[in-house]
Design a protein around this motif. Structure first.
Motif, PDB file in Angstrom:
ATOM      1  N   PRO A   1     -35.795  10.042 -23.901  1.00 47.05           N
ATOM      2  CA  PRO A   1     -36.360   8.695 -23.575  1.00 47.05           C
ATOM      3  C   PRO A   1     -35.276   7.625 -22.640  1.00 47.05           C
ATOM      4  CG  PRO A   1     -36.483   9.113 -25.844  1.00 47.05           C
ATOM      5  CD  PRO A   1     -35.851  10.371 -25.513  1.00 47.05           C
ATOM      6  N   ALA A   2     -35.886   6.942 -21.978  1.00 49.51           N
ATOM      7  CA  ALA A   2     -35.015   5.960 -21.379  1.00 49.51           C
ATOM      8  C   ALA A   2     -34.135   6.478 -20.156  1.00 49.51           C
ATOM      9  CB  ALA A   2     -34.560   4.924 -21.954  1.00 49.51           C
ATOM     10  N   ALA A   3     -34.317   7.669 -19.618  1.00 50.68           N
ATOM     11  CA  ALA A   3     -33.139   8.574 -19.013  1.00 50.68           C
ATOM     12  C   ALA A   3     -33.445   7.840 -17.603  1.00 50.68           C
ATOM     13  CB  ALA A   3     -33.331   9.974 -18.840  1.00 50.68           C
ATOM     14  N   ARG A   4     -32.202   8.308 -16.970  1.00 56.01           N
ATOM     15  CA  ARG A   4     -32.222   7.924 -15.184  1.00 56.01           C
ATOM     16  C   ARG A   4     -32.379   9.160 -14.600  1.00 56.01           C
ATOM     17  NH1 ARG A   4     -29.609   6.602 -10.590  1.00 56.01           N
ATOM     18  NH2 ARG A   4     -27.588   6.989 -11.153  1.00 56.01           N
ATOM     19  N   LEU A   5     -33.435   9.492 -13.779  1.00 56.58           N
ATOM     20  CA  LEU A   5     -33.525  10.719 -13.006  1.00 56.58           C
ATOM     21  C   LEU A   5     -33.638  10.278 -11.661  1.00 56.58           C
ATOM     22  CD1 LEU A   5     -36.160  13.070 -14.328  1.00 56.58           C
ATOM     23  CD2 LEU A   5     -36.162  12.407 -11.989  1.00 56.58           C
ATOM     24  N   VAL A   6     -33.111  11.572 -11.149  1.00 55.96           N
ATOM     25  CA  VAL A   6     -33.023  11.531  -9.532  1.00 55.96           C
ATOM     26  C   VAL A   6     -33.722  12.931  -9.086  1.00 55.96           C
ATOM     27  CG1 VAL A   6     -31.725  11.721  -7.305  1.00 55.96           C
ATOM     28  CG2 VAL A   6     -30.884  10.378  -9.255  1.00 55.96           C
ATOM     29  N   ASP A   7     -34.867  12.643  -8.256  1.00 58.06           N
ATOM     30  CA  ASP A   7     -35.586  13.899  -7.677  1.00 58.06           C
ATOM     31  C   ASP A   7     -35.304  14.137  -6.326  1.00 58.06           C
ATOM     32  OD1 ASP A   7     -37.354  15.956  -7.928  1.00 58.06           O
ATOM     33  OD2 ASP A   7     -39.040  14.731  -7.171  1.00 58.06           O
ATOM     34  N   ILE A   8     -34.408  15.127  -6.020  1.00 64.69           N
ATOM     35  CA  ILE A   8     -34.179  15.495  -4.570  1.00 64.69           C
ATOM     36  C   ILE A   8     -34.882  16.316  -4.080  1.00 64.69           C
ATOM     37  CG2 ILE A   8     -31.504  15.284  -5.517  1.00 64.69           C
ATOM     38  CD1 ILE A   8     -31.264  18.129  -5.409  1.00 64.69           C
ATOM     39  N   GLY A   9     -35.039  16.063  -2.595  1.00 67.67           N
ATOM     40  CA  GLY A   9     -36.062  16.838  -1.907  1.00 67.67           C
ATOM     41  C   GLY A   9     -37.356  16.721  -2.423  1.00 67.67           C
ATOM     42  N   THR A  10     -37.942  15.367  -2.593  1.00 73.28           N
ATOM     43  CA  THR A  10     -39.050  15.188  -3.512  1.00 73.28           C
ATOM     44  C   THR A  10     -40.345  15.385  -2.725  1.00 73.28           C
ATOM     45  OG1 THR A  10     -40.225  13.476  -5.075  1.00 73.28           O
ATOM     46  CG2 THR A  10     -39.309  12.796  -2.989  1.00 73.28           C
ATOM     47  N   GLY A  11     -40.349  15.568  -1.478  1.00 72.12           N
ATOM     48  CA  GLY A  11     -41.368  15.710  -0.722  1.00 72.12           C
ATOM     49  C   GLY A  11     -42.467  14.778  -0.898  1.00 72.12           C
ATOM     50  N   ALA A  12     -43.741  15.105  -1.392  1.00 72.35           N
ATOM     51  CA  ALA A  12     -44.947  14.145  -1.662  1.00 72.35           C
ATOM     52  C   ALA A  12     -44.674  13.380  -3.311  1.00 72.35           C
ATOM     53  CB  ALA A  12     -46.158  14.832  -1.703  1.00 72.35           C
ATOM     54  N   GLY A  13     -43.436  13.618  -3.646  1.00 70.55           N
ATOM     55  CA  GLY A  13     -43.224  13.059  -5.106  1.00 70.55           C
ATOM     56  C   GLY A  13     -43.466  14.111  -6.101  1.00 70.55           C
ATOM     57  N   LEU A  14     -43.251  15.319  -5.782  1.00 72.23           N
ATOM     58  CA  LEU A  14     -43.087  16.225  -7.096  1.00 72.23           C
ATOM     59  C   LEU A  14     -42.002  17.120  -7.296  1.00 72.23           C
ATOM     60  CD1 LEU A  14     -46.534  17.662  -5.575  1.00 72.23           C
ATOM     61  CD2 LEU A  14     -46.336  16.371  -7.610  1.00 72.23           C
TER      62      LEU A  14
ATOM     63  N   ARG B   1     -37.884   4.200  -7.373  1.00 71.28           N
ATOM     64  CA  ARG B   1     -37.003   3.889  -6.049  1.00 71.28           C
ATOM     65  C   ARG B   1     -37.363   5.042  -5.025  1.00 71.28           C
ATOM     66  NH1 ARG B   1     -30.981   1.954  -6.099  1.00 71.28           N
ATOM     67  NH2 ARG B   1     -30.815   3.762  -7.324  1.00 71.28           N
ATOM     68  N   VAL B   2     -37.522   4.819  -3.563  1.00 69.26           N
ATOM     69  CA  VAL B   2     -37.502   5.663  -2.678  1.00 69.26           C
ATOM     70  C   VAL B   2     -36.185   5.495  -1.893  1.00 69.26           C
ATOM     71  CG1 VAL B   2     -38.947   6.670  -0.708  1.00 69.26           C
ATOM     72  CG2 VAL B   2     -40.323   5.786  -2.575  1.00 69.26           C
ATOM     73  N   VAL B   3     -35.629   6.558  -1.726  1.00 67.42           N
ATOM     74  CA  VAL B   3     -34.327   6.705  -0.955  1.00 67.42           C
ATOM     75  C   VAL B   3     -34.465   7.637   0.011  1.00 67.42           C
ATOM     76  CG1 VAL B   3     -31.918   7.107  -1.128  1.00 67.42           C
ATOM     77  CG2 VAL B   3     -33.272   6.082  -3.105  1.00 67.42           C
ATOM     78  N   ARG B   4     -34.580   7.270   1.445  1.00 67.45           N
ATOM     79  CA  ARG B   4     -34.485   7.968   2.499  1.00 67.45           C
ATOM     80  C   ARG B   4     -33.285   8.699   2.852  1.00 67.45           C
ATOM     81  NH1 ARG B   4     -35.720   7.114   8.809  1.00 67.45           N
ATOM     82  NH2 ARG B   4     -35.974   9.449   9.100  1.00 67.45           N
ATOM     83  N   GLY B   5     -32.837   9.773   2.726  1.00 66.40           N
ATOM     84  CA  GLY B   5     -31.638  10.276   2.843  1.00 66.40           C
ATOM     85  C   GLY B   5     -31.820  11.790   2.499  1.00 66.40           C
ATOM     86  N   ARG B   6     -30.667  12.374   2.561  1.00 67.60           N
ATOM     87  CA  ARG B   6     -30.325  13.783   2.281  1.00 67.60           C
ATOM     88  C   ARG B   6     -29.504  13.722   0.952  1.00 67.60           C
ATOM     89  NH1 ARG B   6     -31.976  17.770   5.607  1.00 67.60           N
ATOM     90  NH2 ARG B   6     -32.168  17.159   7.747  1.00 67.60           N
ATOM     91  N   ALA B   7     -29.692  14.496  -0.135  1.00 66.64           N
ATOM     92  CA  ALA B   7     -28.822  14.390  -1.215  1.00 66.64           C
ATOM     93  C   ALA B   7     -27.422  14.551  -1.078  1.00 66.64           C
ATOM     94  CB  ALA B   7     -29.336  15.721  -2.201  1.00 66.64           C
ATOM     95  N   GLU B   8     -26.896  15.254   0.047  1.00 68.83           N
ATOM     96  CA  GLU B   8     -25.618  15.531   0.276  1.00 68.83           C
ATOM     97  C   GLU B   8     -24.938  14.331   1.058  1.00 68.83           C
ATOM     98  OE1 GLU B   8     -27.715  18.304   3.298  1.00 68.83           O
ATOM     99  OE2 GLU B   8     -28.284  17.239   1.371  1.00 68.83           O
ATOM    100  N   ASP B   9     -25.763  13.366   1.445  1.00 70.52           N
ATOM    101  CA  ASP B   9     -25.152  12.281   2.274  1.00 70.52           C
ATOM    102  C   ASP B   9     -24.371  11.211   1.499  1.00 70.52           C
ATOM    103  OD1 ASP B   9     -26.682  13.277   4.470  1.00 70.52           O
ATOM    104  OD2 ASP B   9     -28.182  11.697   4.133  1.00 70.52           O
ATOM    105  N   ARG B  10     -23.221  10.963   1.818  1.00 70.21           N
ATOM    106  CA  ARG B  10     -22.323  10.109   1.108  1.00 70.21           C
ATOM    107  C   ARG B  10     -23.158   8.878   0.451  1.00 70.21           C
ATOM    108  NH1 ARG B  10     -16.509   7.853   2.704  1.00 70.21           N
ATOM    109  NH2 ARG B  10     -16.097   6.387   0.907  1.00 70.21           N
TER     110      ARG B  10
END
Length: 221
Positions: free
Chosen positions: A72-85, A126-135
């Motif tokens: 519960p209540a975790a903060r999650l980052v989905d990398i290379g999410t594409g259409a959101g999956l 939140r939608v973050v445009r960029g690559r996961a490796e970007d600083r």
């Protein structure tokens, strides 16, 4: 029927009964998201037309199965999410989560922004445009407790992409299907050098999807 010169929108399959049984409060919203995938997602090339008839089994159920692995209540980052999956699907069925969707391509990020707004999820997604490796991305979304990835990269690269976004003790959940054990064996040396603790291959979504979703669970030491 589509107008001349327009692409026909494939018909969206009816959601399986198990969706409303498992997620009664979120089933309608998840179905709206499925509609976006089948319509705008298909027209804009984010989802292939042949994938629409199997959106539920192959994509949505496969993604929301991960909900049982995230506390519960975790903060999650989905990398290379594409259409959101799986990230956006998880955010829908788990309203307690805060989710960052990391995607580098403009057309995909635009689609995600529209869906997040339409489903009134902007307060916690939140939608973050960029690559996961970007600083800049690391500075913006780093410090998460969970990172997810679906069809993004081999495990050795996923660790390099995902671990900088995690707190110590945070988990990387990589959806790998039948290749899970082979990748763990192939990249065992790289994973050890990266400081990954291998928790193994977890099957989730039993009773929701058959076969269950298979996830490699790695922890950043």
């Amino acid at each position: 029927m589509a107008e001349p010169g327009q692409q026909a929108v494939p018909e969206l399959p009816v959601p399986p009964a198990v969706v409303s049984e498992r997620f009664p409060d979120q089933a309608a919203e998840l179905t709206r998201y499925a509609g976006w995938l089948a319509d705008a997602g298909s027209i804009r090339g984010l989802i292939g037309p042949r994938e629409v008839p199997r959106l539920w089994d192959r994509h949505l159920l496969n993604s929301i199965a991960l909900a049982e692995l995230v506390p519960p209540a975790a903060r999650l980052v989905d990398i290379g999410t594409g259409a959101g999956l799986p990230g956006l699907a998880l955010a829908i069925v788990r309203p307690d989560l805060r989710v960052d969707l990391v995607e580098s391509l403009l057309r995909r990020a635009t689609f995600l922004t529209e869906v997040v707004a339409a489903l009134d999820l902007a307060g916690r997604v939140r939608v973050v445009r960029g690559r996961a490796e970007d600083r800049a991305v690391t500075e913006l979304v780093g410090g998460a407790s969970y990172v997810t990835a679906r069809a993004v990269a081999p495990l050795d690269k996923l660790v390099r992409l995902g671990f900088p976004l995690l707190v110590r003790g945070g988990s990387l959940l990589a959806m790998k299907g039948s290749s899970a054990e082979d990748e763990l064996a192939r990249y065992a040396t790289e994973l050890r050098k990266s400081g990954a603790e291998v928790r193994g291959v977890v099957e989730c979504g039993i009773g929701l999807i058959d076969p269950p979703t298979r996830v490699v669970h790695l922890v950043r030491r």
